[in-house]
Motif scaffolding. Sequence first.
Motif, PDB file in Angstrom:
ATOM      1  N   LEU A 108      13.225  20.177 -35.409  1.00 32.70           N
ATOM      2  CA  LEU A 108      11.881  20.725 -35.572  1.00 32.70           C
ATOM      3  C   LEU A 108      11.816  21.794 -36.654  1.00 32.70           C
ATOM      4  CD1 LEU A 108      10.734  20.957 -31.847  1.00 32.70           C
ATOM      5  CD2 LEU A 108      10.005  19.314 -33.572  1.00 32.70           C
ATOM      6  N   PHE A 109      12.927  22.479 -36.902  1.00 29.09           N
ATOM      7  CA  PHE A 109      12.910  23.547 -37.902  1.00 29.09           C
ATOM      8  C   PHE A 109      13.397  23.070 -39.271  1.00 29.09           C
ATOM      9  CE2 PHE A 109      12.656  26.090 -34.076  1.00 29.09           C
ATOM     10  CZ  PHE A 109      11.714  27.046 -34.447  1.00 29.09           C
ATOM     11  N   LYS A 110      13.710  21.785 -39.402  1.00 29.64           N
ATOM     12  CA  LYS A 110      14.114  21.261 -40.710  1.00 29.64           C
ATOM     13  C   LYS A 110      12.904  21.126 -41.630  1.00 29.64           C
ATOM     14  CE  LYS A 110      18.463  18.869 -40.419  1.00 29.64           C
ATOM     15  NZ  LYS A 110      19.175  17.649 -40.787  1.00 29.64           N
ATOM     16  N   GLU A 111      13.163  21.143 -42.935  1.00 30.87           N
ATOM     17  CA  GLU A 111      12.069  21.049 -43.904  1.00 30.87           C
ATOM     18  C   GLU A 111      11.423  19.670 -43.825  1.00 30.87           C
ATOM     19  OE1 GLU A 111      11.290  21.552 -48.711  1.00 30.87           O
ATOM     20  OE2 GLU A 111      13.324  21.486 -47.904  1.00 30.87           O
ATOM     21  N   ASP A 112      10.099  19.655 -43.847  1.00 30.13           N
ATOM     22  CA  ASP A 112       9.344  18.406 -43.832  1.00 30.13           C
ATOM     23  C   ASP A 112       9.118  17.964 -45.281  1.00 30.13           C
ATOM     24  OD1 ASP A 112       7.780  16.260 -43.160  1.00 30.13           O
ATOM     25  OD2 ASP A 112       5.961  17.441 -42.874  1.00 30.13           O
ATOM     26  N   ILE A 113       9.801  16.919 -45.711  1.00 30.43           N
ATOM     27  CA  ILE A 113       9.764  16.489 -47.115  1.00 30.43           C
ATOM     28  C   ILE A 113       8.890  15.252 -47.269  1.00 30.43           C
ATOM     29  CG2 ILE A 113      11.171  15.650 -49.053  1.00 30.43           C
ATOM     30  CD1 ILE A 113      13.535  17.140 -47.748  1.00 30.43           C
ATOM     31  N   THR A 114       8.001  15.267 -48.259  1.00 29.88           N
ATOM     32  CA  THR A 114       7.208  14.081 -48.608  1.00 29.88           C
ATOM     33  C   THR A 114       7.699  13.570 -49.965  1.00 29.88           C
ATOM     34  OG1 THR A 114       5.275  14.968 -47.455  1.00 29.88           O
ATOM     35  CG2 THR A 114       4.894  13.186 -49.040  1.00 29.88           C
ATOM     36  N   PRO A 115       8.179  12.340 -50.031  1.00 28.64           N
ATOM     37  CA  PRO A 115       8.764  11.847 -51.294  1.00 28.64           C
ATOM     38  C   PRO A 115       7.731  11.718 -52.408  1.00 28.64           C
ATOM     39  CG  PRO A 115       8.614  10.086 -49.685  1.00 28.64           C
ATOM     40  CD  PRO A 115       8.250  11.335 -48.966  1.00 28.64           C
ATOM     41  N   ARG A 116       8.225  11.812 -53.648  1.00 25.21           N
ATOM     42  CA  ARG A 116       7.337  11.677 -54.807  1.00 25.21           C
ATOM     43  C   ARG A 116       6.767  10.246 -54.869  1.00 25.21           C
ATOM     44  NH1 ARG A 116      10.358  13.207 -60.021  1.00 25.21           N
ATOM     45  NH2 ARG A 116      10.404  15.184 -58.894  1.00 25.21           N
ATOM     46  N   GLY A 117       5.467  10.145 -55.109  1.00 19.45           N
ATOM     47  CA  GLY A 117       4.827   8.832 -55.216  1.00 19.45           C
ATOM     48  C   GLY A 117       4.356   8.268 -53.890  1.00 19.45           C
ATOM     49  N   ASP A 119       2.128   7.804 -50.457  1.00 10.43           N
ATOM     50  CA  ASP A 119       0.720   7.979 -50.054  1.00 10.43           C
ATOM     51  C   ASP A 119       0.720   8.994 -48.912  1.00 10.43           C
ATOM     52  OD1 ASP A 119      -1.744   7.686 -48.630  1.00 10.43           O
ATOM     53  OD2 ASP A 119      -2.063   5.790 -49.676  1.00 10.43           O
ATOM     54  N   ILE A 120       0.300  10.218 -49.246  1.00 11.87           N
ATOM     55  CA  ILE A 120       0.485  11.332 -48.300  1.00 11.87           C
ATOM     56  C   ILE A 120      -0.250  11.097 -46.981  1.00 11.87           C
ATOM     57  CG2 ILE A 120       0.106  13.805 -47.952  1.00 11.87           C
ATOM     58  CD1 ILE A 120       0.478  14.169 -50.950  1.00 11.87           C
ATOM     59  N   ALA A 121      -1.492  10.614 -47.065  1.00 16.52           N
ATOM     60  CA  ALA A 121      -2.275  10.417 -45.832  1.00 16.52           C
ATOM     61  C   ALA A 121      -1.619   9.374 -44.924  1.00 16.52           C
ATOM     62  CB  ALA A 121      -3.700   9.995 -46.193  1.00 16.52           C
ATOM     63  N   MET A 122      -1.268   8.231 -45.505  1.00 21.28           N
ATOM     64  CA  MET A 122      -0.635   7.162 -44.706  1.00 21.28           C
ATOM     65  C   MET A 122       0.749   7.597 -44.226  1.00 21.28           C
ATOM     66  SD  MET A 122      -2.645   4.424 -44.664  1.00 21.28           S
ATOM     67  CE  MET A 122      -1.893   2.838 -44.884  1.00 21.28           C
ATOM     68  N   PHE A 123       1.464   8.322 -45.093  1.00 20.98           N
ATOM     69  CA  PHE A 123       2.810   8.788 -44.747  1.00 20.98           C
ATOM     70  C   PHE A 123       2.755   9.726 -43.541  1.00 20.98           C
ATOM     71  CE2 PHE A 123       6.575  11.494 -45.372  1.00 20.98           C
ATOM     72  CZ  PHE A 123       7.552  10.531 -45.538  1.00 20.98           C
ATOM     73  N   THR A 124       1.705  10.533 -43.452  1.00 22.32           N
ATOM     74  CA  THR A 124       1.561  11.480 -42.349  1.00 22.32           C
ATOM     75  C   THR A 124       1.047  10.796 -41.084  1.00 22.32           C
ATOM     76  OG1 THR A 124       1.063  13.200 -43.969  1.00 22.32           O
ATOM     77  CG2 THR A 124       0.486  13.672 -41.680  1.00 22.32           C
ATOM     78  N   LEU A 125       0.126   9.841 -41.264  1.00 18.61           N
ATOM     79  CA  LEU A 125      -0.467   9.173 -40.099  1.00 18.61           C
ATOM     80  C   LEU A 125       0.485   8.178 -39.425  1.00 18.61           C
ATOM     81  CD1 LEU A 125      -4.132   8.420 -41.225  1.00 18.61           C
ATOM     82  CD2 LEU A 125      -3.393   9.916 -39.362  1.00 18.61           C
ATOM     83  N   ALA A 126       1.469   7.667 -40.177  1.00 17.08           N
ATOM     84  CA  ALA A 126       2.341   6.615 -39.633  1.00 17.08           C
ATOM     85  C   ALA A 126       3.070   7.040 -38.356  1.00 17.08           C
ATOM     86  CB  ALA A 126       3.335   6.166 -40.704  1.00 17.08           C
ATOM     87  N   PRO A 127       3.736   8.210 -38.317  1.00 12.15           N
ATOM     88  CA  PRO A 127       4.416   8.586 -37.055  1.00 12.15           C
ATOM     89  C   PRO A 127       3.449   8.727 -35.887  1.00 12.15           C
ATOM     90  CG  PRO A 127       5.092  10.017 -38.871  1.00 12.15           C
ATOM     91  CD  PRO A 127       3.941   9.209 -39.373  1.00 12.15           C
ATOM     92  N   ILE A 128       2.236   9.234 -36.174  1.00 15.04           N
ATOM     93  CA  ILE A 128       1.248   9.400 -35.095  1.00 15.04           C
ATOM     94  C   ILE A 128       0.789   8.027 -34.591  1.00 15.04           C
ATOM     95  CG2 ILE A 128      -1.024  10.368 -34.540  1.00 15.04           C
ATOM     96  CD1 ILE A 128      -0.497  12.393 -36.820  1.00 15.04           C
ATOM     97  N   THR A 129       0.547   7.104 -35.532  1.00 15.98           N
ATOM     98  CA  THR A 129       0.138   5.748 -35.142  1.00 15.98           C
ATOM     99  C   THR A 129       1.236   5.053 -34.339  1.00 15.98           C
ATOM    100  OG1 THR A 129      -1.086   5.657 -37.218  1.00 15.98           O
ATOM    101  CG2 THR A 129      -0.799   3.585 -36.051  1.00 15.98           C
ATOM    102  N   ALA A 181       4.017   3.397 -47.180  1.00 13.18           N
ATOM    103  CA  ALA A 181       3.614   4.687 -47.759  1.00 13.18           C
ATOM    104  C   ALA A 181       4.784   5.492 -48.306  1.00 13.18           C
ATOM    105  CB  ALA A 181       2.879   5.510 -46.695  1.00 13.18           C
ATOM    106  N   SER A 182       6.017   5.112 -47.971  1.00 17.88           N
ATOM    107  CA  SER A 182       7.172   5.912 -48.378  1.00 17.88           C
ATOM    108  C   SER A 182       7.538   5.756 -49.849  1.00 17.88           C
ATOM    109  CB  SER A 182       8.392   5.541 -47.526  1.00 17.88           C
ATOM    110  OG  SER A 182       8.164   5.851 -46.184  1.00 17.88           O
TER     111      SER A 182
END
Length: 464
Positions: A108-117, A119-129, A181-182
């Motif tokens: 939980l305390f590790k850095e949350d990294i979003t890869p370059r390129g 799709d931020i919205a889909m990348f974030t929604l995927a774990p919730i979905t 999205a990754s």
Amino acid sequence: MGNTAEIFKFVRLSAFWLSVIFIPVWLVSWAVGIFIPNFIIKDPSNILFDLCQALVPIIAVLVFIPINAMFMVLFERRGLALFTVRSGPNRAGFDGLFQTAADAVKLLFKEDITPRGADIAMFTLAPITFFAPSVFAAIPLLAAVTNDHPLFHIVNLPTGIFYVLAASSVPVVGIVMGGWASNNKYSLVGGLRSAAQAISYEIPLVLSLISICMMAKSLDVVQIANQQSGGILSWNIFGGGALRGIDKFIALNLTGNTIEAKTILDAAYPAGMLSYVAAAALIVCTVIMFALYLTGACAEINRIPFDLPEAESELVSGYNTEYSGIKFAIFFLAEFTNLFIVSSIAVVMFMGGGGNPIPSWLLDPWWGNVSNSFGPVFDMVTSKGLMLVDEHTFFPALWVIAKTYAFVFFAVLIRGTLPRFRIDQLMDFGWKRLIPLSLIVFLVMAFARVLVNVHLVMPAGGAP
């Protein structure tokens, strides 16, 4: 001798964590559903009175899922260590009791990294979905595993199993979203593999459950679980009630009521020898359907030997390669929650729900005295209207817990035993073996059930 010590430690660890899981879940449910409405609000006409009781199933699931997932991770790691004669994680806390809690805090305390390129919205929604449907899918099962306790009666849906299947089919969308999205070709291949796998194994899995619904004439999980009460001969895995006539025949013979025993046998198997052949066919068919359900369920939740969407040796980690921190933790949480849910469904649909395996004609002669000895204990905790423990829920819940974790242990054994399929083998096995087999078995059951009275009821008078 060394492994015997590890087995003892494994049992001790399981007992500790099961207490940590279920005591807080029940206390929170009791506080929200009974204590606050009855002892603080007190007025049934107050809208908060009904609101508190309506929130109990959701709160129970939200408390249960994270604690249970932590236990199941440790359960799997220590189980795999047992099978390979190792010690397993044993550093954090006494004998490693808090290893997964430490892992969870670190994650939980590790850095949350979003890869370059990406799709931020889909990348974030995927774990919730991926995770949210697991929560909703578990809710109707609460009524079945608690023997329709009043606090969970609100989630007793007439089409409960239909709802569970619908909700359970959504998580694959989250995997495909995460893979696409990754912006990573390994993740995309993992996501597409998951979609292909879900389509291939959904049909035998659904047919196996529908066959049980067809035998029970109901989609209500509480009703299906209750129909299997009375011992192992009434469980759906053994013909969906095909042995119920023999069970009652033995019970009446033991009481010396041989004439009514013959009557009830004729009522259960009206076509004579043909009915007995049909009953044998039903038993074989339901055992096959149970095996098909376990196979399809393992594939649906991506467990070994069907973990091709991750496949470390080919795709690094597949759809979750680019995820880190809390998003990866949500994927992890959902995987183990799904394993628990499919195990619970197996218990409710095939293995008697909260019923014990001992036939009533063996249990009843001595259970009355044992039950009376528990009576003062239940009287003590239910006196003064506290309703802290319900006798009609306590023992069925214990049986459901024991059976469900037995299936989880079996899944761990499979992981420690079988190698991973190749993708072509997985597709062939699904389309050329499981789907035709499930269709054939379903048809056989549809015809065989006509010749057997699987809903035999013996009223007080003895005759059906």
